[in-house]
Design an enzyme around this catalytic site. Structure first.
Site, PDB file in Angstrom:
ATOM      1  N   SER A 159       0.800  -1.298   0.158  1.00 25.24           N
ATOM      2  CA  SER A 159       0.154  -0.035  -0.160  1.00 25.24           C
ATOM      3  C   SER A 159       0.829   1.236   0.083  1.00 25.24           C
ATOM      4  O   SER A 159       0.476   2.364  -0.443  1.00 25.24           O
ATOM      5  CB  SER A 159      -0.655   0.014   1.352  1.00 25.24           C
ATOM      6  OG  SER A 159      -0.224  -0.262   2.399  1.00 25.24           O
ATOM      7  N   ASP A 214      -5.905   7.210   9.177  1.00 27.31           N
ATOM      8  CA  ASP A 214      -5.934   5.828  10.119  1.00 27.31           C
ATOM      9  C   ASP A 214      -4.550   5.756  10.904  1.00 27.31           C
ATOM     10  O   ASP A 214      -4.575   4.651  11.840  1.00 27.31           O
ATOM     11  CB  ASP A 214      -6.089   4.497   9.016  1.00 27.31           C
ATOM     12  CG  ASP A 214      -4.709   4.428   8.026  1.00 27.31           C
ATOM     13  OD1 ASP A 214      -3.750   5.197   8.315  1.00 27.31           O
ATOM     14  OD2 ASP A 214      -4.813   3.520   7.354  1.00 27.31           O
ATOM     15  N   HIS A 240      -1.120   4.724   7.624  1.00 19.29           N
ATOM     16  CA  HIS A 240      -0.650   4.904   6.470  1.00 19.29           C
ATOM     17  C   HIS A 240      -0.175   6.452   6.249  1.00 19.29           C
ATOM     18  O   HIS A 240      -0.767   7.308   7.238  1.00 19.29           O
ATOM     19  CB  HIS A 240      -1.551   4.448   5.075  1.00 19.29           C
ATOM     20  CG  HIS A 240      -1.929   3.128   5.019  1.00 19.29           C
ATOM     21  ND1 HIS A 240      -2.834   2.556   5.677  1.00 19.29           N
ATOM     22  CD2 HIS A 240      -1.362   2.242   4.257  1.00 19.29           C
ATOM     23  CE1 HIS A 240      -2.834   1.280   5.689  1.00 19.29           C
ATOM     24  NE2 HIS A 240      -1.724   0.847   4.451  1.00 19.29           N
TER      25      HIS A 240
END
Length: 344
Positions: free
Chosen positions: A75, A237, A240
């Protein structure tokens, strides 16, 4: 000791100084599992919509032939959490290469949210048909959060780098960041995550350089800069990076990507001892890189030999970061030949 065996030995040794998770008592391991669940609850479920795809052409009006970049990994490579393609690390990196090298750039992203090192093989199989000049790989964080033993992670990465190098592709790996800085992870899991991720980063470094690639330490991306400004550099979050965080990531990757492509300025070719650069045996250099964010390592020779009595010789570099380049959206394909699709 065979190629990359030193990396597997280093990573396979306990991240905690003994024999892996077995050194943790049952009670502590139970606490770890509870803390991991709490951290995942704080982070939340993955977003259903994928990150913006940075695949495309960059550097309109600049001369060719185009530099072809394959972006692989998890990611952090895909740019999870940002809304605009211009904010993804792929777009920032490709825009930066186009500007600094004054070349057209074709970037194709193969990164997958949630990917682990074991998923690289499929991504590489999709990337090889476009015949990239360089592959930039960001992988390892999910191996830590899913408690994949470092030796297994390193083996998959080494095999992937070997495939790419045998195909004539330059390779740059951003090593596993220090996950001990992530706010949702509480002690004692925080200390375990820090030790595990640093051990993995050291093993990745040795394996990649042994296979002919180069690495750059990403500890700074989830290290001091993020600890000092978590609200700015982490996304909602708290796990990230934010858009500003991905900009910081790209600023670390860009100089080493240019070096891998042999597109650096002449005054940056030689090591500069006054900046802490030099030539070291690989294990000593890897351990120093883990503790010194932004450090680049690549193989070199001493007196015509790639190896000394203490192993492979490597150049330890602290590349100068360039002023931030604004990311641009990829261009529509023009009349020039488009690189072959990865599923061709």
């Amino acid at each position: 000791m065979g190629k990359a065996a030193a990396a597997r030995k280093l990573a396979g040794a306990a991240a905690f100084g003994g024999g892996g998770l077995s050194v943790l008592g049952g009670a502590l391991y139970g606490v770890m599992r509870v803390e991991a669940k709490l951290a995942r609850k704080t982070i939340g479920d993955p977003r259903e919509e994928p990150p913006p795809d940075a695949t495309g052409w960059y550097g309109r009006g600049r001369p060719g032939p185009a530099v072809k970049v394959a972006l692989l990994g998890d990611s952090s490579a895909a740019g999870y959490g940002v809304e605009r393609v211009e904010e993804t690390p792929g777009a920032l990196l490709a825009s930066g290469v186009a500007e600094r090298a004054d070349r057209r750039v074709y970037l194709r992203s193969f990164a997958v949210v949630g990917a682990k090192s074991s998923d690289l093989d499929e991504q590489i199989s999709r990337a090889l048909p476009i015949e990239p000049d360089v592959a930039v790989i960001l992988i390892g964080a999910n191996d830590v959060t899913h408690t994949v033993m470092p030796s297994h992670s390193v083996r998959h990465l080494a095999e992937g780098v070997r495939r790419l190098r045998e195909a004539g592709v330059e390779v740059l790996v951003g090593t596993c960041p220090d996950l001990g800085t992530i706010k949702p992870i509480a002690p004692p899991l925080k200390q375990v995550a820090r030790a595990w991720s640093r051990r993995l980063a050291a093993g990745q470094t040795i394996a990649v350089v042994e296979e002919g690639g180069r690495t750059v330490s990403l500890a700074s991306i989830l290290g001091p800069e993020f600890a000092a400004a978590p609200a700015l550099l982490f996304g909602p979050d708290q796990f990230h990076p934010s858009a500003q965080g991905y900009r910081s990531l790209a600023s670390v990757l860009l100089p080493s990507t240019l070096a891998a492509l042999d597109l650096i300025a002449l005054d940056e070719v030689e090591v500069e001892p006054y900046r802490g650069e030099g030539v070291l045996p690989i294990t000593a250099a890897a351990l120093q890189a883990v503790n010194t964010p932004g450090t680049e390592l690549g193989g070199t020779e001493v007196a015509g030999n790639r190896r000394g009595v203490r192993g492979l010789w490597v150049e330890l570099r602290h590349r100068r970061r360039h002023p931030s380049t604004d990311g641009t959206a990829p261009e529509e394909a023009d009349d020039d030949a488009q690189p072959a699709p990865a599923d061709a």
